[in-house]
Design an enzyme around this catalytic site. Structure first.
Site, PDB file in Angstrom:
ATOM      1  CG  HIS A  77      -2.153  -1.159   1.259  1.00 58.27           C
ATOM      2  ND1 HIS A  77      -2.707  -1.170   2.236  1.00 58.27           N
ATOM      3  CD2 HIS A  77      -2.034  -2.082   0.105  1.00 58.27           C
ATOM      4  CE1 HIS A  77      -3.957  -1.606   1.654  1.00 58.27           C
ATOM      5  NE2 HIS A  77      -3.009  -2.318   0.488  1.00 58.27           N
ATOM      6  CE1 TYR A 206      -6.224   3.755  10.615  1.00 56.41           C
ATOM      7  CE2 TYR A 206      -5.849   3.822   8.760  1.00 56.41           C
ATOM      8  CZ  TYR A 206      -5.378   3.113   9.145  1.00 56.41           C
ATOM      9  OH  TYR A 206      -4.448   2.179   9.421  1.00 56.41           O
ATOM     10  N   PRO A 298      -4.928   0.213  18.476  1.00 58.24           N
ATOM     11  CG  PRO A 298      -6.396  -1.044  17.356  1.00 58.24           C
ATOM     12  CD  PRO A 298      -5.887   0.365  18.792  1.00 58.24           C
ATOM     13  CE  LYS A 302       3.513   3.839  13.681  1.00 56.65           C
ATOM     14  NZ  LYS A 302       3.362   3.439  12.642  1.00 56.65           N
ATOM     15  CE1 TYR A 419      -1.415   3.241   9.550  1.00 58.09           C
ATOM     16  CE2 TYR A 419      -0.399   3.338   7.290  1.00 58.09           C
ATOM     17  CZ  TYR A 419      -0.892   2.926   8.921  1.00 58.09           C
ATOM     18  OH  TYR A 419      -2.822   1.634   8.459  1.00 58.09           O
TER      19      TYR A 419
END
Length: 424
Positions: A77, A206, A298, A302, A419
């Site tokens: 991704h 998200y 979550p 991480k 991220y």
């Protein structure tokens, strides 16, 4: 009952990804290890966990030669989508920081590592019971347990590594006057589902709205993983399939460009949120890694990645510890305990020892990264979730924060850098 005794360099309590990766990397450096685990191999293999791997984690798997499935079966991704009140903004990881993440479930990571460890002749005991760790403040700590066949066993080692998860028994061996437990809980949880449907989108989404948070993820081409914010006391059976999909769609925006792909739900779970850090991560001849030493919500993806970062910091320090240990005379001049002249087969002392400096240094290095990850996970969690009983001001303020991040290349770069994983 006769106790079967084994002598190795390192005893590892916990046979999940962190424990197995530690064992593999130590073996490559000539350091022997035995792994024990309370669960069966099949139980871990079929437990659904996180699925996003940072580039450094993928590199570890490739370099450790555990197989190429992460590259052949995983999905790269190059970005992710943030959504607020139905407005989508894509964060382009490659354009911003030159890194990607991979969608590859943690249970598959475990399978690859377990297969590699057993292929190389590594010793592991599954489904053990009555586990006890003794003497971590001496030069000869020991693990005692009963194996799956009912045989009592004892492993004497120079070092114990605790990778036994968030309910770690090893962590509790660090004395309370030495250990500081940093902890917060969150007033919400994630309602997670697995459903048989093709991906809704090529990358993760998200989403936040006035009714809370949702995450759209995947497992493979025919199974999706989705979450939405809920009360920690929610009973999954109170939600029908239609209500679940309708709620997630409402978070994404009913009239928006993203329409959920729906299918039969094959799993429903509620995941509570917490943040925890144990300080220090080393004491005497014990070190902690992964969830045994820290947990994160979550949202920032991480958990597993932070565990592997621990391993990257730990293995060189363990190697340094053994280099120094092997160089010591059989009897130390200061009279504080005895250390073995060689490692395998040596007899250690029961006298108290200080925490070796390489292990202290591991703790300091690992905790620096842990707190960076805690900060990002805490920030992302509060950005993307609705707080109980919040008012319109709070939601609109969060919308302003969302715009400040997504409208600025610098804000996007902060999200992308955090991220995808920082350099060690």
């Amino acid at each position: 009952m006769t106790e079967h005794e084994t002598r190795v360099d390192v005893g590892i309590v916990g046979g999940g990804p962190a424990g197995l990766m530690t064992a593999l990397l130590l073996k490559r450096r000539g350091i022997t290890a035995v792994v024990i685990e309370t669960r069966t191999q099949e139980q871990i293999r079929h437990t659904q966990r996180a699925g996003i791997l940072e580039a450094p984690t993928v590199n570890m798997l490739v370099e450790a030669e555990v197989g190429s499935r992460v590259l052949t079966d995983g999905h790269e991704h190059e970005g992710t989508v943030l959504s607020f009140d139905g407005i989508q903004r894509r964060i382009d990881f490659q354009a911003l920081v030159g890194r990607s993440v991979w969608l590859y479930p943690q249970n598959e990571v475990f399978h690859d590592l377990a297969t590699a460890w057993q292929r190389e002749g590594g010793e592991i005991h599954w489904a053990v019971t009555e586990t006890a760790v003794e003497g971590i403040d001496t030069a000869a700590p020991r693990i005692r347990f009963t194996d799956a066949q009912g045989q009592r066993r004892s492993i004497e080692a120079d070092l114990i590594v605790g990778t036994d998860g968030s309910r770690s028994m090893c962590r509790k061996l660090i004395p309370e006057d030495v250990r500081t437990d940093h902890f917060i809980s969150y007033p919400f949880a994630w309602f997670g589902i697995l459903c048989e449907a093709p991906p809704t989108a090529p990358e993760l989404i998200y989403a936040n709205s006035e009714i809370g948070f949702a995450l759209i993820s995947q497992r493979n081409e025919s199974v999706q993983r989705m979450y939405f914010q809920c009360d920690p006391d929610t009973d999954p059976e109170d939600w029908t399939e239609e209500a679940i999909f309708d709620h997630i769609q409402q978070v994404l925006g009913v009239e928006g460009e993203i329409q959920l792909k729906r299918g039969p739900i094959i799993e429903k779970t509620v995941l509570p949120f917490r943040s925890y850090v144990c300080d220090p991560l080393s004491h005497g001849r014990l070190v902690l890694a992964g969830d045994a030493g820290h947990t994160v919500p979550p949202t920032g993806a991480k958990g597993l990645n932070l565990a592997f970062a621990d391993v990257r910091a730990l293995v060189p320090r363990v190697e340094e510890f053994f280099t120094e240990l092997r160089a010591q005379p059989a009897t130390q001049a200061d009279g504080v305990g005895q250390e073995p002249a060689s490692v395998s087969g040596s007899q250690g002392s029961s006298a108290a020892v200080e925490t070796p400096e390489p292990l202290r240094r591991y703790s300091r290095t690992a905790l620096d990264r842990v707190w960076k990850a805690q900060n990002f996970s805490y920030w992302a969690t509060n950005l993307l979730h609705r707080q109980p009983e919040e008012n319109p001001f709070t939601h609109k303020r969060r919308r302003g924060e969302f715009d400040a991040i997504t409208d600025s290349v610098h804000g996007q770069a902060y999200f992308a850098d955090s991220y995808t994983g920082w350099g060690d």
